[in-house]
Design a protein around this motif. Structure first.
Motif, PDB file in Angstrom:
ATOM      1  N   LYS A  90      41.031  48.604  47.350  1.00  0.00           N
ATOM      2  CA  LYS A  90      41.072  48.149  45.959  1.00  0.00           C
ATOM      3  C   LYS A  90      41.575  46.711  45.895  1.00  0.00           C
ATOM      4  O   LYS A  90      42.464  46.314  46.650  1.00  0.00           O
ATOM      5  CB  LYS A  90      41.981  49.057  45.124  1.00  0.00           C
ATOM      6  CG  LYS A  90      41.423  50.454  44.918  1.00  0.00           C
ATOM      7  CD  LYS A  90      42.337  51.295  44.038  1.00  0.00           C
ATOM      8  CE  LYS A  90      41.755  52.687  43.804  1.00  0.00           C
ATOM      9  NZ  LYS A  90      42.638  53.529  42.960  1.00  0.00           N
ATOM     10  N   PRO A  91      41.009  45.900  44.979  1.00  0.00           N
ATOM     11  CA  PRO A  91      41.459  44.512  44.843  1.00  0.00           C
ATOM     12  C   PRO A  91      42.785  44.428  44.091  1.00  0.00           C
ATOM     13  O   PRO A  91      43.352  45.450  43.688  1.00  0.00           O
ATOM     14  CB  PRO A  91      40.324  43.863  44.040  1.00  0.00           C
ATOM     15  CG  PRO A  91      39.769  44.985  43.219  1.00  0.00           C
ATOM     16  CD  PRO A  91      39.906  46.231  44.070  1.00  0.00           C
ATOM     17  N   THR A  92      43.260  43.225  43.880  1.00  0.00           N
ATOM     18  CA  THR A  92      44.550  43.027  43.216  1.00  0.00           C
ATOM     19  C   THR A  92      44.424  42.923  41.704  1.00  0.00           C
ATOM     20  O   THR A  92      45.419  43.057  40.990  1.00  0.00           O
ATOM     21  CB  THR A  92      45.241  41.763  43.756  1.00  0.00           C
ATOM     22  OG1 THR A  92      44.318  40.663  43.670  1.00  0.00           O
ATOM     23  CG2 THR A  92      45.645  41.954  45.205  1.00  0.00           C
ATOM     24  N   ILE A  93      43.236  42.635  41.194  1.00  0.00           N
ATOM     25  CA  ILE A  93      42.943  42.828  39.777  1.00  0.00           C
ATOM     26  C   ILE A  93      41.670  43.659  39.714  1.00  0.00           C
ATOM     27  O   ILE A  93      41.017  43.878  40.733  1.00  0.00           O
ATOM     28  CB  ILE A  93      42.783  41.505  38.996  1.00  0.00           C
ATOM     29  CG1 ILE A  93      41.514  40.763  39.430  1.00  0.00           C
ATOM     30  CG2 ILE A  93      44.004  40.626  39.136  1.00  0.00           C
ATOM     31  CD1 ILE A  93      41.175  39.601  38.515  1.00  0.00           C
ATOM     32  N   SER A  94      41.314  44.122  38.540  1.00  0.00           N
ATOM     33  CA  SER A  94      40.209  45.073  38.487  1.00  0.00           C
ATOM     34  C   SER A  94      38.884  44.401  38.829  1.00  0.00           C
ATOM     35  O   SER A  94      38.635  43.236  38.504  1.00  0.00           O
ATOM     36  CB  SER A  94      40.136  45.724  37.104  1.00  0.00           C
ATOM     37  OG  SER A  94      39.455  44.927  36.173  1.00  0.00           O
ATOM     38  N   LEU A  95      38.021  45.175  39.493  1.00  0.00           N
ATOM     39  CA  LEU A  95      36.680  44.686  39.827  1.00  0.00           C
ATOM     40  C   LEU A  95      35.911  44.289  38.576  1.00  0.00           C
ATOM     41  O   LEU A  95      35.173  43.289  38.579  1.00  0.00           O
ATOM     42  CB  LEU A  95      35.902  45.776  40.560  1.00  0.00           C
ATOM     43  CG  LEU A  95      36.164  45.981  42.042  1.00  0.00           C
ATOM     44  CD1 LEU A  95      35.341  47.163  42.551  1.00  0.00           C
ATOM     45  CD2 LEU A  95      35.819  44.732  42.832  1.00  0.00           C
ATOM     46  N   LEU A  96      36.072  45.053  37.506  1.00  0.00           N
ATOM     47  CA  LEU A  96      35.334  44.758  36.281  1.00  0.00           C
ATOM     48  C   LEU A  96      35.745  43.410  35.705  1.00  0.00           C
ATOM     49  O   LEU A  96      34.904  42.629  35.256  1.00  0.00           O
ATOM     50  CB  LEU A  96      35.560  45.876  35.254  1.00  0.00           C
ATOM     51  CG  LEU A  96      34.738  45.793  33.975  1.00  0.00           C
ATOM     52  CD1 LEU A  96      33.248  45.813  34.270  1.00  0.00           C
ATOM     53  CD2 LEU A  96      35.104  46.940  33.023  1.00  0.00           C
ATOM     54  N   GLN A  97      37.055  43.109  35.727  1.00  0.00           N
ATOM     55  CA  GLN A  97      37.513  41.804  35.261  1.00  0.00           C
ATOM     56  C   GLN A  97      36.998  40.689  36.164  1.00  0.00           C
ATOM     57  O   GLN A  97      36.577  39.631  35.690  1.00  0.00           O
ATOM     58  CB  GLN A  97      39.043  41.781  35.204  1.00  0.00           C
ATOM     59  CG  GLN A  97      39.631  42.643  34.104  1.00  0.00           C
ATOM     60  CD  GLN A  97      41.143  42.753  34.218  1.00  0.00           C
ATOM     61  OE1 GLN A  97      41.661  43.614  34.926  1.00  0.00           O
ATOM     62  NE2 GLN A  97      41.859  41.872  33.547  1.00  0.00           N
ATOM     63  N   TYR A 146      34.299  40.712  37.971  1.00  0.00           N
ATOM     64  CA  TYR A 146      32.862  40.577  37.741  1.00  0.00           C
ATOM     65  C   TYR A 146      32.582  39.894  36.409  1.00  0.00           C
ATOM     66  O   TYR A 146      31.806  38.933  36.332  1.00  0.00           O
ATOM     67  CB  TYR A 146      32.217  41.957  37.791  1.00  0.00           C
ATOM     68  CG  TYR A 146      30.803  42.027  37.287  1.00  0.00           C
ATOM     69  CD1 TYR A 146      29.778  41.318  37.913  1.00  0.00           C
ATOM     70  CD2 TYR A 146      30.477  42.812  36.184  1.00  0.00           C
ATOM     71  CE1 TYR A 146      28.472  41.388  37.449  1.00  0.00           C
ATOM     72  CE2 TYR A 146      29.174  42.890  35.718  1.00  0.00           C
ATOM     73  CZ  TYR A 146      28.176  42.172  36.343  1.00  0.00           C
ATOM     74  OH  TYR A 146      26.886  42.245  35.884  1.00  0.00           O
ATOM     75  N   TYR A 147      33.240  40.352  35.349  1.00  0.00           N
ATOM     76  CA  TYR A 147      32.973  39.814  34.010  1.00  0.00           C
ATOM     77  C   TYR A 147      33.363  38.341  33.902  1.00  0.00           C
ATOM     78  O   TYR A 147      32.648  37.539  33.303  1.00  0.00           O
ATOM     79  CB  TYR A 147      33.738  40.648  32.977  1.00  0.00           C
ATOM     80  CG  TYR A 147      33.459  40.250  31.549  1.00  0.00           C
ATOM     81  CD1 TYR A 147      32.344  40.753  30.880  1.00  0.00           C
ATOM     82  CD2 TYR A 147      34.307  39.379  30.858  1.00  0.00           C
ATOM     83  CE1 TYR A 147      32.077  40.397  29.571  1.00  0.00           C
ATOM     84  CE2 TYR A 147      34.043  39.014  29.553  1.00  0.00           C
ATOM     85  CZ  TYR A 147      32.928  39.523  28.908  1.00  0.00           C
ATOM     86  OH  TYR A 147      32.658  39.159  27.602  1.00  0.00           O
ATOM     87  N   ASN A 148      34.510  38.001  34.511  1.00  0.00           N
ATOM     88  CA  ASN A 148      35.013  36.621  34.428  1.00  0.00           C
ATOM     89  C   ASN A 148      34.554  35.754  35.600  1.00  0.00           C
ATOM     90  O   ASN A 148      35.000  34.613  35.732  1.00  0.00           O
ATOM     91  CB  ASN A 148      36.543  36.628  34.354  1.00  0.00           C
ATOM     92  CG  ASN A 148      37.060  37.252  33.073  1.00  0.00           C
ATOM     93  OD1 ASN A 148      36.577  36.950  31.993  1.00  0.00           O
ATOM     94  ND2 ASN A 148      38.032  38.149  33.189  1.00  0.00           N
ATOM     95  N   MET A 149      33.686  36.302  36.457  1.00  0.00           N
ATOM     96  CA  MET A 149      33.118  35.573  37.599  1.00  0.00           C
ATOM     97  C   MET A 149      34.209  34.960  38.469  1.00  0.00           C
ATOM     98  O   MET A 149      34.195  33.777  38.797  1.00  0.00           O
ATOM     99  CB  MET A 149      32.135  34.510  37.112  1.00  0.00           C
ATOM    100  CG  MET A 149      30.918  35.103  36.432  1.00  0.00           C
ATOM    101  SD  MET A 149      29.687  33.882  35.894  1.00  0.00           S
ATOM    102  CE  MET A 149      30.544  33.185  34.474  1.00  0.00           C
ATOM    103  N   ILE A 150      35.209  35.788  38.811  1.00  0.00           N
ATOM    104  CA  ILE A 150      36.304  35.363  39.683  1.00  0.00           C
ATOM    105  C   ILE A 150      35.888  35.601  41.125  1.00  0.00           C
ATOM    106  O   ILE A 150      35.593  36.737  41.516  1.00  0.00           O
ATOM    107  CB  ILE A 150      37.602  36.119  39.357  1.00  0.00           C
ATOM    108  CG1 ILE A 150      37.995  35.908  37.891  1.00  0.00           C
ATOM    109  CG2 ILE A 150      38.733  35.682  40.288  1.00  0.00           C
ATOM    110  CD1 ILE A 150      39.166  36.758  37.453  1.00  0.00           C
ATOM    111  N   ASN A 151      35.861  34.585  41.920  1.00  0.00           N
ATOM    112  CA  ASN A 151      35.420  34.691  43.308  1.00  0.00           C
ATOM    113  C   ASN A 151      36.558  35.150  44.220  1.00  0.00           C
ATOM    114  O   ASN A 151      37.736  34.972  43.917  1.00  0.00           O
ATOM    115  CB  ASN A 151      34.883  33.341  43.802  1.00  0.00           C
ATOM    116  CG  ASN A 151      33.626  32.929  43.057  1.00  0.00           C
ATOM    117  OD1 ASN A 151      32.785  33.768  42.736  1.00  0.00           O
ATOM    118  ND2 ASN A 151      33.496  31.635  42.776  1.00  0.00           N
TER     119      ASN A 151
END
Length: 578
Positions: free
Chosen positions: A406-413, A415-420
């Motif tokens: 699991k990542p350190t912030i949510s995958l959905l966030q 993906y939605y905010n295009m965080i690389n």
């Protein structure tokens, strides 16, 4: 006029539709429908600790509203459900609404670090979703660490007013939630198991609606009982919320008729015993047609893995006929042998959908995922205590030999905010290595038993028609794996033993069951189909909690389609922060 009024109101409340005129939206509405409810159900969940006395000990557990199991969420098909979760405990929490398809409400799905960050102590989050075209028996549970061990409850969704059940109306309905009880903190338990590198200890007891029954210490009066009237028929809503055990259930001298699986109606199937993996729900009809007496309801283990320790004492409740003396002799229930794969296979093969809709006959994307356990090399200090897996290694689990982290912030966030940098989109659609998955898996360290470790997702185009083969492997041991897909139900079009062979596999494209959790057969395979028509990030994982902790999971990203009805909405304002 009604449609225009709704559209105008929705435009005022949504940035997504503000650029559309009411007339244009009405035109769109002829082809698509926003998942709105006829009425709205409001609930407040306070997550807190309560004292329970079980098995000769009193201790604090985390639960909701001081109830164990937690409160039942009631609704009707197409209702809007709004639940404010207030975390008054000392541990992080999220709630997953298991089986709810979350049509255009991915932010409310609930798995920690997948669709949201956890609700931290002292914080709250409001979940909102619609039971869009869904009815039946679901359940909710914590989706952080192993907190599901105590934080869970039922969701009962009735048909629309005036719509009958497709079977004789029962005299009464009862909900039975099956679980496991540990006489220790379940969050600390997960940490201890992962630190050991080995397997989990057996549960201290199995429980029915929180009650272990008289076979355990200090539990003679700690049992669940249903009082029944002779000649009447009862609907039992069965839910398995256990952490790490699949379980058999039966009622002595009574047959059960399965009429629903995972909140979808099925053609009637009469059984003596039923096996539920964690995450599975069944509705069964039971007729009180036996001589007046007290009959056992028994819950016991199904363990298909080899060389695993497990709790082998059954939880007992009672199916008590009115007129039977309280102290009358009890008719004992006979459960199958713990490794009776034949009954499990018979249950699965007998499932048939009552009405089939949206079954994709033409496939756009074929996927093949292997599932199973791995043993990583021991690279820890003090290996006698921290490398207790097979052959002195560290247990892991994987899909297509990738152990999910699991990542350190949510995958959905992300993906939605295009965080690389938080995930990669290269989860393989087929195994990276081909071998005899069931019989010839490499199982000697270090020969190919190490899995890749990472946060990998597989991207699906909106509307694509998917066939996914789930193949059990014998790298450590073949085993029945209850695999749950968030955000969708899927058609189980086939299953069998051995390695999947497309040339010989027999698929049911007439009346396959429509479910959300599939017990992939021990040493076998299952074929599922679904249409990727719900944008967002959707977790797929084994519902044996220890396997998920070891990495038997992955996530799909379903891309947006065209227009507001095929687009992931913006996040809610109170979405928790990491």
């Amino acid at each position: 006029m009604k449609r225009h009024s709704f559209v105008i109101a929705f435009c005022l409340s949504s940035v997504f539709l503000s650029c559309f005129t009411p007339i244009a939206l009405a035109a769109i509405g002829r082809y698509k429908r926003w998942p709105v409810g006829g009425s709205t159900r409001f609930y407040e969940f306070k997550v807190n600790t309560m004292k329970v006395t079980k098995l000769c000990h009193t201790r604090d557990i985390v639960t909701v509203n001081g109830l164990y199991p937690g409160p039942v969420v009631y609704a009707q098909e197409d209702d809007r459900v709004i639940i404010k979760v207030i975390n008054e405990a000392q541990t992080n929490v999220t709630i997953h609404w298991h089986g709810v398809r979350q049509r255009l409400s991915c932010w409310s799905d609930g798995p920690s670090y997948i669709t949201q960050c956890p609700i931290q102590p002292g914080q709250s989050f409001t979940y909102e979703f619609t039971m869009y075209q869904q009815k039946g028996t679901f359940f909710w549970h914590a989706h952080v660490s192993w907190l599901r061990g105590t934080v869970y409850g039922a969701i009962v969704v009735y048909p629309k007013t005036g719509v009958p059940y497709p079977f004789p109306y029962p005299y009464e309905e009862h909900t039975l939630i099956f679980g496991e009880y540990w006489d220790m903190d379940v969050v600390k338990l997960e940490k201890a198991v992962l630190a050991s590198g080995g397997g989990p200890p057996p549960a201290d007891a199995f429980i029915i609606n929180g009650h272990p029954g008289p076979l355990y210490n200090c539990s003679a009066n700690d049992f669940y009982q249903i009082s029944v009237v002779p000649g009447k028929t009862y609907l039992l809503r069965l839910i398995n919320a256990a952490l790490n055990m699949e379980q058999f259930f039966s009622i002595s001298n009574h047959k059960m008729t399965i009429v629903e699986a995972d909140a979808e109606y099925t053609k009637p199937q009469i059984v003596d015993h039923i096996m539920l993996g964690p995450g599975q729900t069944y509705n069964v009809l039971v007729k009180a047609d036996q001589p007046i007496a007290k009959y056992e309801m028994a819950l016991g283990p199904y363990m298909s893995a080899q060389n695993s320790t497990f709790q082998n004492i059954s939880s007992i409740g009672y199916f008590h006929y009115s007129g039977a003396a309280i102290n009358s002799l009890t008719q004992q229930a006979l459960l199958p042998q713990f490794n009776n794969n034949q009954i499990v296979s018979s249950n699965l093969n007998g499932l048939r959908s009552l009405n089939v809709t949206n079954l994709p006959l033409e496939i756009d994307t074929n996927l093949f995922f292997t599932i199973g356990l791995n043993v990583q090399k021991c690279n820890r200090q003090n290996p006698n205590k921290t490398c207790q897996g097979a052959n002195g290694g560290i247990f892991a689990a994987s899909m297509n030999n990738v152990s999910f982290v699991k990542p350190t912030i949510s995958l959905l966030q992300a993906y939605y905010n295009m965080i690389n940098g938080l995930y990669t989109s290269d989860f393989p659609g087929v195994p990276l290595k081909i071998y005899d998955f069931v019989n010839g898996a490499p199982n000697n360290i270090p020969n190919n038993t190490n899995s890749l470790i990472g946060t990998k997702v597989h991207v699906l185009e909106y509307g694509s028609k998917i066939q996914l083969i789930l193949q059990d492997t014998g790298t450590v041991s073949t085993e029945n794996h209850p695999i749950h897909l968030h955000g969708f139900s899927f058609h189980l079009v086939g299953s069998g033993s051995g390695n999947y062979n497309p040339a010989t596999a027999q698929l049911n494209l007439v009346d396959p069951p429509y479910i959300n959790t599939i017990g992939v057969p021990v040493g076998g395979w299952a074929a599922i189909r679904f249409i990727a028509d719900n944008p967002g990030v959707w977790f797929m994982h084994c519902h044996l909690e220890v396997h998920m902790s070891w990495g038997l999971a992955m996530a799909f990203i379903v891309k947006n389609g065209v227009g507001p009805f095929e687009t992931l909405p913006h996040p809610p304002a109170d979405l928790p922060r990491c």
